[in-house]
Design a protein around this motif. Structure first.
Motif, PDB file in Angstrom:
ATOM      1  N   TYR A   1       1.915-119.125 -56.305  1.00 30.27           N
ATOM      2  CA  TYR A   1       1.731-117.821 -56.963  1.00 30.27           C
ATOM      3  C   TYR A   1       0.757-116.921 -56.217  1.00 30.27           C
ATOM      4  CZ  TYR A   1       4.280-120.029 -60.719  1.00 30.27           C
ATOM      5  OH  TYR A   1       5.249-120.663 -61.446  1.00 30.27           O
ATOM      6  N   LYS A   2       0.872-116.883 -54.894  1.00 32.38           N
ATOM      7  CA  LYS A   2      -0.037-116.098 -54.068  1.00 32.38           C
ATOM      8  C   LYS A   2      -0.015-114.616 -54.465  1.00 32.38           C
ATOM      9  CE  LYS A   2      -0.706-114.699 -49.297  1.00 32.38           C
ATOM     10  NZ  LYS A   2       0.154-113.617 -48.873  1.00 32.38           N
ATOM     11  N   ASP A   3       1.176-114.023 -54.579  1.00 30.58           N
ATOM     12  CA  ASP A   3       1.286-112.597 -54.910  1.00 30.58           C
ATOM     13  C   ASP A   3       0.776-112.306 -56.326  1.00 30.58           C
ATOM     14  OD1 ASP A   3       2.364-111.999 -52.412  1.00 30.58           O
ATOM     15  OD2 ASP A   3       4.431-112.197 -53.114  1.00 30.58           O
ATOM     16  N   GLU A   4       1.085-113.181 -57.259  1.00 27.88           N
ATOM     17  CA  GLU A   4       0.630-112.999 -58.641  1.00 27.88           C
ATOM     18  C   GLU A   4      -0.888-113.089 -58.725  1.00 27.88           C
ATOM     19  OE1 GLU A   4       4.874-114.374 -58.761  1.00 27.88           O
ATOM     20  OE2 GLU A   4       3.111-114.912 -57.617  1.00 27.88           O
ATOM     21  N   LEU A   5      -1.466-114.052 -58.030  1.00 30.85           N
ATOM     22  CA  LEU A   5      -2.923-114.200 -58.024  1.00 30.85           C
ATOM     23  C   LEU A   5      -3.597-112.989 -57.382  1.00 30.85           C
ATOM     24  CD1 LEU A   5      -3.138-117.990 -57.181  1.00 30.85           C
ATOM     25  CD2 LEU A   5      -3.821-116.913 -59.332  1.00 30.85           C
ATOM     26  N   GLU A   6      -2.982-112.442 -56.331  1.00 26.86           N
ATOM     27  CA  GLU A   6      -3.524-111.239 -55.693  1.00 26.86           C
ATOM     28  C   GLU A   6      -3.489-110.062 -56.670  1.00 26.86           C
ATOM     29  OE1 GLU A   6      -2.432-108.202 -52.062  1.00 26.86           O
ATOM     30  OE2 GLU A   6      -1.872-110.302 -51.842  1.00 26.86           O
ATOM     31  N   ALA A   7      -2.390-109.907 -57.395  1.00 29.45           N
ATOM     32  CA  ALA A   7      -2.271-108.809 -58.359  1.00 29.45           C
ATOM     33  C   ALA A   7      -3.312-108.915 -59.467  1.00 29.45           C
ATOM     34  CB  ALA A   7      -0.863-108.779 -58.956  1.00 29.45           C
ATOM     35  N   LEU A   8      -3.696-110.133 -59.801  1.00 27.97           N
ATOM     36  CA  LEU A   8      -4.661-110.367 -60.881  1.00 27.97           C
ATOM     37  C   LEU A   8      -6.083-110.606 -60.382  1.00 27.97           C
ATOM     38  CD1 LEU A   8      -2.486-112.689 -63.145  1.00 27.97           C
ATOM     39  CD2 LEU A   8      -2.904-110.230 -63.396  1.00 27.97           C
TER      40      LEU A   8
ATOM     41  N   PRO B   1      -8.711-108.791 -59.530  1.00 25.97           N
ATOM     42  CA  PRO B   1      -9.901-108.181 -60.146  1.00 25.97           C
ATOM     43  C   PRO B   1     -10.388-108.934 -61.389  1.00 25.97           C
ATOM     44  CG  PRO B   1      -8.295-106.485 -59.589  1.00 25.97           C
ATOM     45  CD  PRO B   1      -7.615-107.821 -59.399  1.00 25.97           C
ATOM     46  N   TRP B   2      -9.488-109.545 -62.116  1.00 32.10           N
ATOM     47  CA  TRP B   2      -9.847-110.254 -63.346  1.00 32.10           C
ATOM     48  C   TRP B   2     -10.189-111.712 -63.073  1.00 32.10           C
ATOM     49  CZ3 TRP B   2      -5.863-106.826 -62.757  1.00 32.10           C
ATOM     50  CH2 TRP B   2      -6.030-105.602 -63.408  1.00 32.10           C
ATOM     51  N   LEU B   3      -9.448-112.332 -62.166  1.00 31.28           N
ATOM     52  CA  LEU B   3      -9.687-113.750 -61.873  1.00 31.28           C
ATOM     53  C   LEU B   3     -10.986-113.956 -61.104  1.00 31.28           C
ATOM     54  CD1 LEU B   3      -6.045-114.872 -61.030  1.00 31.28           C
ATOM     55  CD2 LEU B   3      -7.303-115.133 -63.186  1.00 31.28           C
ATOM     56  N   SER B   4     -11.425-112.930 -60.384  1.00 27.49           N
ATOM     57  CA  SER B   4     -12.688-113.028 -59.639  1.00 27.49           C
ATOM     58  C   SER B   4     -13.905-112.854 -60.546  1.00 27.49           C
ATOM     59  CB  SER B   4     -12.725-111.962 -58.546  1.00 27.49           C
ATOM     60  OG  SER B   4     -12.841-110.670 -59.129  1.00 27.49           O
ATOM     61  N   GLY B   5     -13.671-112.395 -61.777  1.00 21.88           N
ATOM     62  CA  GLY B   5     -14.773-112.167 -62.703  1.00 21.88           C
ATOM     63  C   GLY B   5     -15.301-110.750 -62.671  1.00 21.88           C
ATOM     64  N   GLY B   6     -14.755-109.898 -61.803  1.00 24.54           N
ATOM     65  CA  GLY B   6     -15.225-108.521 -61.707  1.00 24.54           C
ATOM     66  C   GLY B   6     -14.723-107.620 -62.817  1.00 24.54           C
ATOM     67  N   SER B   7     -13.619-107.991 -63.439  1.00 22.65           N
ATOM     68  CA  SER B   7     -13.036-107.201 -64.519  1.00 22.65           C
ATOM     69  C   SER B   7     -12.844-108.090 -65.739  1.00 22.65           C
ATOM     70  CB  SER B   7     -11.693-106.608 -64.077  1.00 22.65           C
ATOM     71  OG  SER B   7     -11.881-105.722 -62.992  1.00 22.65           O
ATOM     72  N   LYS B   8     -12.722-107.467 -66.900  1.00 24.66           N
ATOM     73  CA  LYS B   8     -12.654-108.220 -68.160  1.00 24.66           C
ATOM     74  C   LYS B   8     -11.272-108.839 -68.364  1.00 24.66           C
ATOM     75  CE  LYS B   8     -13.498-108.013 -73.084  1.00 24.66           C
ATOM     76  NZ  LYS B   8     -13.910-107.211 -74.219  1.00 24.66           N
ATOM     77  N   LEU B   9     -11.237-110.158 -68.469  1.00 27.33           N
ATOM     78  CA  LEU B   9     -10.025-110.924 -68.718  1.00 27.33           C
ATOM     79  C   LEU B   9     -10.034-111.416 -70.163  1.00 27.33           C
ATOM     80  CD1 LEU B   9      -7.450-112.446 -67.764  1.00 27.33           C
ATOM     81  CD2 LEU B   9      -8.960-114.302 -67.033  1.00 27.33           C
ATOM     82  N   VAL B  10      -8.934-111.164 -70.873  1.00 29.69           N
ATOM     83  CA  VAL B  10      -8.804-111.607 -72.263  1.00 29.69           C
ATOM     84  C   VAL B  10      -7.571-112.505 -72.356  1.00 29.69           C
ATOM     85  CG1 VAL B  10      -8.605-110.889 -74.672  1.00 29.69           C
ATOM     86  CG2 VAL B  10      -9.806-109.417 -73.036  1.00 29.69           C
ATOM     87  N   PRO B  11      -7.721-113.819 -72.081  1.00 35.58           N
ATOM     88  CA  PRO B  11      -6.583-114.730 -72.224  1.00 35.58           C
ATOM     89  C   PRO B  11      -6.373-115.028 -73.715  1.00 35.58           C
ATOM     90  CG  PRO B  11      -8.500-115.909 -71.374  1.00 35.58           C
ATOM     91  CD  PRO B  11      -8.905-114.484 -71.573  1.00 35.58           C
ATOM     92  N   VAL B  12      -5.178-114.808 -74.211  1.00 36.25           N
ATOM     93  CA  VAL B  12      -4.928-114.971 -75.642  1.00 36.25           C
ATOM     94  C   VAL B  12      -3.971-116.124 -75.907  1.00 36.25           C
ATOM     95  CG1 VAL B  12      -5.456-112.587 -76.225  1.00 36.25           C
ATOM     96  CG2 VAL B  12      -3.124-113.193 -75.630  1.00 36.25           C
ATOM     97  N   SER B  13      -4.194-116.788 -77.029  1.00 38.68           N
ATOM     98  CA  SER B  13      -3.351-117.906 -77.443  1.00 38.68           C
ATOM     99  C   SER B  13      -2.635-117.620 -78.754  1.00 38.68           C
ATOM    100  CB  SER B  13      -4.199-119.175 -77.588  1.00 38.68           C
ATOM    101  OG  SER B  13      -4.771-119.511 -76.353  1.00 38.68           O
ATOM    102  N   SER B  14      -2.760-116.405 -79.243  1.00 40.70           N
ATOM    103  CA  SER B  14      -2.107-116.023 -80.492  1.00 40.70           C
ATOM    104  C   SER B  14      -1.784-114.538 -80.430  1.00 40.70           C
ATOM    105  CB  SER B  14      -3.012-116.341 -81.685  1.00 40.70           C
ATOM    106  OG  SER B  14      -4.201-115.581 -81.596  1.00 40.70           O
ATOM    107  N   HIS B  15      -1.403-113.980 -81.561  1.00 29.77           N
ATOM    108  CA  HIS B  15      -1.125-112.549 -81.633  1.00 29.77           C
ATOM    109  C   HIS B  15      -2.432-111.776 -81.476  1.00 29.77           C
ATOM    110  CE1 HIS B  15       2.611-114.101 -83.024  1.00 29.77           C
ATOM    111  NE2 HIS B  15       2.256-114.241 -84.287  1.00 29.77           N
ATOM    112  N   ILE B  16      -2.338-110.524 -81.002  1.00 26.37           N
ATOM    113  CA  ILE B  16      -3.524-109.676 -80.902  1.00 26.37           C
ATOM    114  C   ILE B  16      -3.143-108.255 -81.317  1.00 26.37           C
ATOM    115  CG2 ILE B  16      -3.185-109.263 -78.433  1.00 26.37           C
ATOM    116  CD1 ILE B  16      -6.260-109.082 -78.186  1.00 26.37           C
TER     117      ILE B  16
END
Length: 191
Positions: free
Chosen positions: A146-153, A155-170
């Motif tokens: 998932y090289k391209d997908e990880l690159e697209a994400l 900013p969030w995976l590096s911790g520089g931007s806010k990531l909200v992983p959800v396990s239910s409805h929001i």
């Protein structure tokens, strides 16, 4: 017992919602049955489909739902035996046409981790990324796939931007009108 009942809380004033459909890419699927059918009911031959993203405004807050195909496809279609993927314009250009800047996006909601849904995500790094926790876990566990997908994400995976992983409805705007529903199956965290 009725005398002890409380008066219901005052109804919160609701902002008007606005919705725009954005063009987030095009596909020509060479065998539509192979992609989308278990009954093989579609007529043989190529079928063109469009990838859509959506911008929702609630007051001064914006939700961008999905982030389309990657910008690298702009004017340079990706042709394979299964399909042709192309991009005619970017999300940023379309937002400019309606007077919205990328930094105004409050939430970037991603339905699932496939690249045609998060290809232009990095343009919205100031937004909180809301995505299924199962999808984040899945692609992080298999970085070589998932090289391209990880690159697209990134900013969030590096911790520089806010990531909200959800396990239910929001409920994005906390007013019951724009709700991301958990729909696993297509991917582990599909919503």
């Amino acid at each position: 017992a009725l005398a002890g009942m409380q008066e219901p809380p005052a109804t919160q004033a609701l902002w008007a919602l606005s919705l725009w459909r954005l063009d987030c890419g095009n596909f020509v699927i060479n065998d539509y049955n192979a992609f989308f059918s278990d009954t093989m009911a579609y007529k043989p031959g190529p079928k063109a489909i469009t990838s859509s993203c959506y911008l929702i405004k609630n007051g001064d807050r914006y939700l961008l739902w999905d982030a389309g195909l990657p910008e690298k496809l702009l004017g340079k279609p990706d042709v394979s035996a299964a399909q042709t993927m192309s991009l005619d314009t970017t999300i940023v250009r379309q937002l400019a046409q309606i007077g919205v800047k990328p930094e105004q996006i409050t939430f970037l909601g991603i339905s699932h981790y496939h690249l045609d849904h998060l290809g232009q995500a990095a343009n919205f790094a100031k937004a909180a990324l809301v995505i299924g926790a199962g999808d984040i876990e899945h692609i992080k566990a298999r970085p070589a796939d998932y090289k391209d997908e990880l690159e697209a994400l990134s900013p969030w995976l590096s911790g520089g931007s806010k990531l909200v992983p959800v396990s239910s409805h929001i409920d994005f705007f906390r007013d019951g009108r724009v709700i991301m529903l958990k729909m696993p199956g297509h991917t582990p965290g599909h919503s």
